[in-house]
Design a protein around this motif. Structure first.
Motif, short mmCIF file in Angstrom:
data_model
loop_
_atom_site.label_atom_id
_atom_site.label_comp_id
_atom_site.label_asym_id
_atom_site.label_seq_id
_atom_site.Cartn_x
_atom_site.Cartn_y
_atom_site.Cartn_z
N GLN A 159 1.71 12.06 6.45
CA GLN A 159 1.88 12.96 5.31
C GLN A 159 3.13 13.83 5.36
O GLN A 159 3.43 14.52 4.40
N ASP A 160 3.86 13.81 6.45
CA ASP A 160 5.10 14.58 6.45
C ASP A 160 6.28 13.75 5.93
O ASP A 160 7.36 14.26 5.73
N TYR A 161 6.05 12.48 5.68
CA TYR A 161 7.09 11.59 5.18
C TYR A 161 6.86 11.39 3.69
O TYR A 161 6.32 10.38 3.24
N VAL A 162 7.23 12.40 2.90
CA VAL A 162 6.98 12.39 1.47
C VAL A 162 8.00 11.47 0.80
O VAL A 162 9.21 11.64 0.94
N SER B 15 0.83 -1.20 0.00
CA SER B 15 0.00 0.00 0.00
C SER B 15 0.87 1.26 0.00
O SER B 15 2.01 1.25 0.46
N ILE B 16 0.27 2.30 -0.53
CA ILE B 16 0.91 3.61 -0.61
C ILE B 16 -0.22 4.62 -0.84
O ILE B 16 -1.29 4.25 -1.31
N CYS B 17 0.00 5.87 -0.52
CA CYS B 17 -1.04 6.89 -0.69
C CYS B 17 -0.53 8.02 -1.58
O CYS B 17 0.64 8.39 -1.50
N ILE B 18 -1.43 8.57 -2.38
CA ILE B 18 -1.10 9.70 -3.24
C ILE B 18 -2.09 10.81 -2.95
O ILE B 18 -3.31 10.60 -3.01
N ALA B 19 -1.57 11.99 -2.64
CA ALA B 19 -2.43 13.15 -2.37
C ALA B 19 -2.75 13.88 -3.66
O ALA B 19 -2.13 13.65 -4.70
N GLU B 20 -3.71 14.78 -3.60
CA GLU B 20 -4.15 15.50 -4.78
C GLU B 20 -3.04 16.38 -5.37
O GLU B 20 -3.05 16.68 -6.56
N ASN B 21 -2.06 16.75 -4.56
CA ASN B 21 -0.94 17.57 -5.07
C ASN B 21 0.16 16.72 -5.70
O ASN B 21 1.18 17.25 -6.15
N GLY B 22 -0.03 15.39 -5.72
CA GLY B 22 0.95 14.50 -6.33
C GLY B 22 1.93 13.88 -5.36
O GLY B 22 2.68 12.97 -5.73
N GLU C 275 8.84 4.47 -10.38
CA GLU C 275 10.18 4.81 -9.88
C GLU C 275 10.16 5.05 -8.38
O GLU C 275 11.08 4.61 -7.67
N ILE C 276 9.14 5.73 -7.89
CA ILE C 276 9.04 5.96 -6.44
C ILE C 276 8.92 4.62 -5.73
O ILE C 276 9.64 4.35 -4.77
N TRP C 277 8.03 3.77 -6.21
CA TRP C 277 7.78 2.46 -5.60
C TRP C 277 9.03 1.59 -5.60
O TRP C 277 9.34 0.92 -4.62
N ASN C 278 9.77 1.61 -6.68
CA ASN C 278 10.92 0.72 -6.83
C ASN C 278 12.26 1.31 -6.40
O ASN C 278 13.15 0.56 -5.99
N ASP C 279 12.41 2.65 -6.48
CA ASP C 279 13.73 3.23 -6.29
C ASP C 279 13.88 4.20 -5.13
O ASP C 279 15.01 4.57 -4.79
N SER C 280 12.80 4.63 -4.53
CA SER C 280 12.88 5.62 -3.46
C SER C 280 13.66 5.07 -2.26
O SER C 280 13.39 3.97 -1.76
N ILE C 281 14.63 5.85 -1.80
CA ILE C 281 15.42 5.45 -0.62
C ILE C 281 14.51 5.34 0.60
O ILE C 281 14.67 4.43 1.41
N LYS C 282 13.54 6.25 0.71
CA LYS C 282 12.61 6.20 1.85
C LYS C 282 11.74 4.95 1.79
O LYS C 282 11.47 4.32 2.82
N VAL C 283 11.29 4.58 0.61
CA VAL C 283 10.50 3.35 0.47
C VAL C 283 11.35 2.15 0.86
O VAL C 283 10.90 1.27 1.61
N GLN C 284 12.59 2.12 0.39
CA GLN C 284 13.48 1.00 0.72
C GLN C 284 13.72 0.92 2.23
O GLN C 284 13.73 -0.17 2.81
#
Length: 194
Positions: free
Chosen positions: A101-104, A85-92, A115-124
């Motif tokens: 929501q402070d952990y963009v 799971s992941i969330c996307i706000a109206e501002n992208g 790319e965000i899902w697969n490569d983001s350091i925060k996601v990892q």
């Protein structure tokens, strides 16, 4: 709190399923003024007592949930955040969870979701966290009665640390455990074991 069951009964009358979450968490920007409206531990106990009185199988269900948690391993994921799971706000902006929501993690206006899902350091980072990373929790006798939640921790911690264990929820887990154990003692009539 005083009209909780009025809402539940209204839902039943109108064939609407009413869920409950009687615990307020801090705001995603780490301000905690809203917690002045949070129920105290005694208030939470009163709500649970009302549920027990109105839902005959409430404690039995709680016990079954704890049985499932006994199978959890230290290397298990904490939750679905950045796994399924992941969330996307109206501002992208992309967040791990609606309450965090402070952990963009990134913005789909600048980077593809893939790319965000697969490569983001925060996601990892979040994907690599495991139950064992919560050293206090992994040893806790009340862990089966708790829902480990990084958002609860991060939102109340001034630095937003998801590993900073939130004591309020530890106290709720302790309360849940005591209520289930007391119920088991009363239903099994084995007072000598209690």
């Amino acid at each position: 709190m005083s009209c909780y069951y009025d809402v539940v009964n209204w839902g039943k009358e109108h064939n609407i399923n009413v869920g409950s979450d009687y615990v307020i968490i801090a705001r995603y920007n780490h301000t905690t003024q809203n917690l002045s409206n949070r129920l105290s531990i005694n208030d939470v106990k009163e709500v649970i007592d009302q549920r027990i009185a109105n839902e005959p199988h409430y404690l039995e269900k709680m016990e079954k949930e704890t049985e499932k948690k006994k199978d959890m391993k230290p290397d298990d994921f904490i939750c679905s955040v950045c796994h399924s799971s992941i969330c996307i706000a109206e501002n992208g902006n992309v967040y791990p969870c609606a309450g965090w929501q402070d952990y963009v993690l990134g913005s789909i206006r600048k980077t593809s979701l893939s790319e965000i899902w697969n490569d983001s350091i925060k996601v990892q980072y979040l994907r690599n966290l495991r139950r064992k990373d919560f050293s206090k929790c992994i040893q806790c006798p009340d862990k089966e009665f708790c829902t480990m939640c990084m958002i609860r921790n991060a939102n109340e911690d001034p630095q937003g640390d998801p590993l900073a264990v939130n004591e309020f929820f530890c106290n709720i887990a302790k309360l849940n455990r005591k209520m289930v154990l007391d119920w088991k003692c009363n239903t099994t009539n084995s007072q000598s074991k209690c």
